[in-house]
Design a protein around this motif. Structure first.
Motif, PDB file in Angstrom:
ATOM      1  N   SER A  12      -2.662  30.597  11.818  1.00 28.24           N
ATOM      2  CA  SER A  12      -2.540  29.889  13.097  1.00 28.24           C
ATOM      3  C   SER A  12      -1.284  30.295  13.850  1.00 28.24           C
ATOM      4  CB  SER A  12      -2.537  28.374  12.868  1.00 28.24           C
ATOM      5  OG  SER A  12      -3.744  27.934  12.312  1.00 28.24           O
ATOM      6  N   SER A  13      -0.187  30.467  13.123  1.00 25.79           N
ATOM      7  CA  SER A  13       1.062  30.869  13.773  1.00 25.79           C
ATOM      8  C   SER A  13       0.961  32.262  14.363  1.00 25.79           C
ATOM      9  CB  SER A  13       2.223  30.799  12.779  1.00 25.79           C
ATOM     10  OG  SER A  13       2.029  31.703  11.702  1.00 25.79           O
ATOM     11  N   LEU A  16      -0.267  31.838  17.818  1.00 27.52           N
ATOM     12  CA  LEU A  16       0.764  31.272  18.679  1.00 27.52           C
ATOM     13  C   LEU A  16       1.835  32.298  19.020  1.00 27.52           C
ATOM     14  CD1 LEU A  16       1.188  27.768  17.005  1.00 27.52           C
ATOM     15  CD2 LEU A  16      -0.147  28.356  19.021  1.00 27.52           C
ATOM     16  N   LEU A 103      -7.308  24.954  14.342  1.00 26.16           N
ATOM     17  CA  LEU A 103      -5.953  24.466  14.592  1.00 26.16           C
ATOM     18  C   LEU A 103      -5.335  25.140  15.810  1.00 26.16           C
ATOM     19  CD1 LEU A 103      -3.521  22.784  13.760  1.00 26.16           C
ATOM     20  CD2 LEU A 103      -2.888  24.583  12.148  1.00 26.16           C
ATOM     21  N   SER A 104      -5.534  26.458  15.934  1.00 27.93           N
ATOM     22  CA  SER A 104      -4.990  27.186  17.091  1.00 27.93           C
ATOM     23  C   SER A 104      -5.570  26.667  18.393  1.00 27.93           C
ATOM     24  CB  SER A 104      -5.275  28.682  16.949  1.00 27.93           C
ATOM     25  OG  SER A 104      -4.667  29.216  15.791  1.00 27.93           O
ATOM     26  N   LEU A 107      -4.295  23.232  19.411  1.00 29.07           N
ATOM     27  CA  LEU A 107      -2.976  23.274  20.052  1.00 29.07           C
ATOM     28  C   LEU A 107      -3.070  23.753  21.503  1.00 29.07           C
ATOM     29  CD1 LEU A 107      -0.858  24.736  17.113  1.00 29.07           C
ATOM     30  CD2 LEU A 107      -0.944  22.365  17.900  1.00 29.07           C
ATOM     31  N   THR A 110      -4.426  20.959  23.614  1.00 31.21           N
ATOM     32  CA  THR A 110      -3.416  19.918  23.828  1.00 31.21           C
ATOM     33  C   THR A 110      -2.431  20.319  24.912  1.00 31.21           C
ATOM     34  OG1 THR A 110      -3.609  19.271  21.488  1.00 31.21           O
ATOM     35  CG2 THR A 110      -1.678  18.490  22.695  1.00 31.21           C
ATOM     36  N   ILE A 111      -2.039  21.587  24.906  1.00 29.91           N
ATOM     37  CA  ILE A 111      -1.121  22.086  25.937  1.00 29.91           C
ATOM     38  C   ILE A 111      -1.765  21.995  27.319  1.00 29.91           C
ATOM     39  CG2 ILE A 111       0.058  24.151  26.798  1.00 29.91           C
ATOM     40  CD1 ILE A 111       0.439  24.974  23.852  1.00 29.91           C
ATOM     41  N   ASN A 141     -10.396  16.864  21.023  1.00 30.03           N
ATOM     42  CA  ASN A 141      -9.876  18.201  20.737  1.00 30.03           C
ATOM     43  C   ASN A 141     -10.388  18.752  19.411  1.00 30.03           C
ATOM     44  OD1 ASN A 141      -8.502  17.924  23.095  1.00 30.03           O
ATOM     45  ND2 ASN A 141      -6.451  17.986  22.223  1.00 30.03           N
ATOM     46  N   SER A 145     -12.764  21.926  19.460  1.00 34.71           N
ATOM     47  CA  SER A 145     -12.217  23.126  18.820  1.00 34.71           C
ATOM     48  C   SER A 145     -13.116  23.614  17.697  1.00 34.71           C
ATOM     49  CB  SER A 145     -10.819  22.840  18.267  1.00 34.71           C
ATOM     50  OG  SER A 145      -9.933  22.467  19.287  1.00 34.71           O
TER      51      SER A 145
END
Length: 224
Positions: A12-13, A16, A103-104, A107, A110-111, A141, A145
């Motif tokens: 996931s990171s 991002l 998860l990605s 996020l 949400t943004i 979400n 997602s």
């Protein structure tokens, strides 16, 4: 268990970090969200006195379509850079890859919702933050997602993946949109929804069913 969580966060990171370098997806969904909400504000004769029902529809229409854009861009980049197949070949449970993409997208959604709520509150002179809306956001979400990740990976190899993803995604998440709109309407009007427990149960049940079913189907499809 700890290793699985570490793998989940690592994948996931990666999304991002790539997004922080390019900023393409965030800029796109931000501008699109601003455009959608601004159009409704300009075409409304009196935005300050907008009904709660119409306001809820505007908010979640912006979320759905900006979220679709974020999903299509995320998976088109994966396919273009040929990283999706490499991730799928990793010696880890395929479910972890599915959860990492969920998860990605969670996020990113949400943004985009933060921008939409901020612009909505300014243009329509209202306070969209309430317990109803804050409850609707994470449940929506997660389900959005989950479905978006499943069909995003499937449609990523199509040339018209953006159109295909939207066509596959929107009809399936209609119950989730109805749930979020109903709770948002109650939040904007300040009137307690008599069917709150019913709609909340619908949203949670949607998330549980599709998370379990699509996780199972995802593994089967990738194996084949």
């Amino acid at each position: 268990m700890k290793n699985w969580i570490k793998i989940l966060l690592t994948i996931s990171s990666k999304d991002l970090i790539v997004e922080l370098k390019s900023k393409e997806t965030i800029v796109t969904i931000t501008l699109f969200s601003l455009l959608v909400v601004s159009i409704f504000a300009v075409t409304s004769s009196n935005p300050s006195n907008l009904s709660a029902e119409i306001g809820a529809g505007i908010m979640w229409a912006a979320v759905v379509f900006s979220g679709s854009i974020a999903m299509s861009k995320l998976f088109s980049h994966e396919e273009k850079n040929e990283t999706l197949n490499a991730i799928l070949l990793m010696p880890v449970p395929i479910e972890l890859i599915f959860f990492s993409k969920i998860l990605s997208l969670f996020l990113f959604l949400t943004i985009s919702e933060c921008f939409i709520i901020a612009v909505f509150s300014i243009l329509f002179n209202s306070n969209p933050l309430s317990i109803y809306i804050l409850t609707a956001i994470p449940i929506f979400n997660l389900g959005f997602s989950c479905v978006g990740t499943f069909f995003g990976i499937i449609s990523s190899k199509s040339r018209s993946n953006e159109i295909l993803l939207t066509l596959l995604l929107v009809p399936i998440v209609i119950p989730l949109i109805m749930f979020a709109t109903e709770l948002t309407k109650a939040g904007l009007s300040g009137i307690h929804s008599p069917n709150f427990n019913l709609w909340l149960s619908l949203g949670i049940l949607f998330d549980i069913i599709f998370l379990v079913v699509l996780t199972f189907l995802f593994g089967k499809i990738i194996d084949q």
